[in-house]
Design a protein around this motif. Structure first.
Motif, PDB file in Angstrom:
ATOM      1  N   ASP A 217       0.827  -1.202   0.000  1.00  0.00           N
ATOM      2  CA  ASP A 217       0.000   0.000   0.000  1.00  0.00           C
ATOM      3  C   ASP A 217       0.867   1.260   0.000  1.00  0.00           C
ATOM      4  O   ASP A 217       0.602   2.214  -0.743  1.00  0.00           O
TER       5      ASP A 217
ATOM      6  N   ARG B 219       2.420   1.765  -3.482  1.00  0.00           N
ATOM      7  CA  ARG B 219       1.468   2.321  -4.444  1.00  0.00           C
ATOM      8  C   ARG B 219       1.225   3.805  -4.191  1.00  0.00           C
ATOM      9  O   ARG B 219       1.149   4.606  -5.121  1.00  0.00           O
ATOM     10  N   LYS B 220       1.094   4.177  -2.937  1.00  0.00           N
ATOM     11  CA  LYS B 220       0.889   5.593  -2.603  1.00  0.00           C
ATOM     12  C   LYS B 220       2.114   6.427  -2.976  1.00  0.00           C
ATOM     13  O   LYS B 220       1.980   7.562  -3.453  1.00  0.00           O
TER      14      LYS B 220
ATOM     15  N   ARG C 201       2.002   6.973  -6.735  1.00  0.00           N
ATOM     16  CA  ARG C 201       0.996   7.989  -7.077  1.00  0.00           C
ATOM     17  C   ARG C 201       1.470   9.386  -6.685  1.00  0.00           C
ATOM     18  O   ARG C 201       1.251  10.349  -7.419  1.00  0.00           O
TER      19      ARG C 201
END
Length: 123
Positions: free
Chosen positions: A23, A26-27, A30
């Motif tokens: 997680d 992925r953050k 982004r």
């Protein structure tokens, strides 16, 4: 028995850490993409601002000491500046008048009646 409990706890902790790491990864990706877009937008804005500053510097009025200039020329310049200011003020008053007319109750009422008349004629 305790070996099984601790084994389950360790495995659950590793699975949770893996999910948390995925997680966060992925953050972070982004965030990097958004920072890239923000950087591009900042560069474009910076270019527009520097262009506007250059245009403003090119069109800047002459500012210098006028103590030794001819008084007649200075009076003409002041008269021209006052005339330009009066023209800008009149244009501003006209814009304000046009906007104020849209705010009047009569104008609103006429628009409302026209809208109702248009609704009645439609099947």
């Amino acid at each position: 028995m305790w070996f099984a409990v601790w084994s389950v706890l360790v495995v659950a902790t590793l699975v949770g850490a893996a999910l948390l790491g995925r997680d966060l990864w992925r953050k972070a990706r982004r965030l990097g993409a958004e920072l890239s877009r923000a950087s591009a937008a900042f560069d474009a804005a910076s270019a527009r601002i520097s262009q506007a500053v250059a245009e403003a510097e090119a069109a800047a009025p002459e500012v210098c000491a006028t103590i030794f200039d001819d008084p007649t020329d200075l009076r003409e310049r002041v008269a021209d500046l006052r005339l330009a200011r009066a023209e800008r003020a009149e244009a501003r008053r006209e814009r304000h008048r046009a906007v104020a007319q849209t705010w009047s109750l009569d104008g609103w009422l006429a628009g409302r009646r026209a809208a109702r008349a248009g609704q009645r004629t439609q099947p």
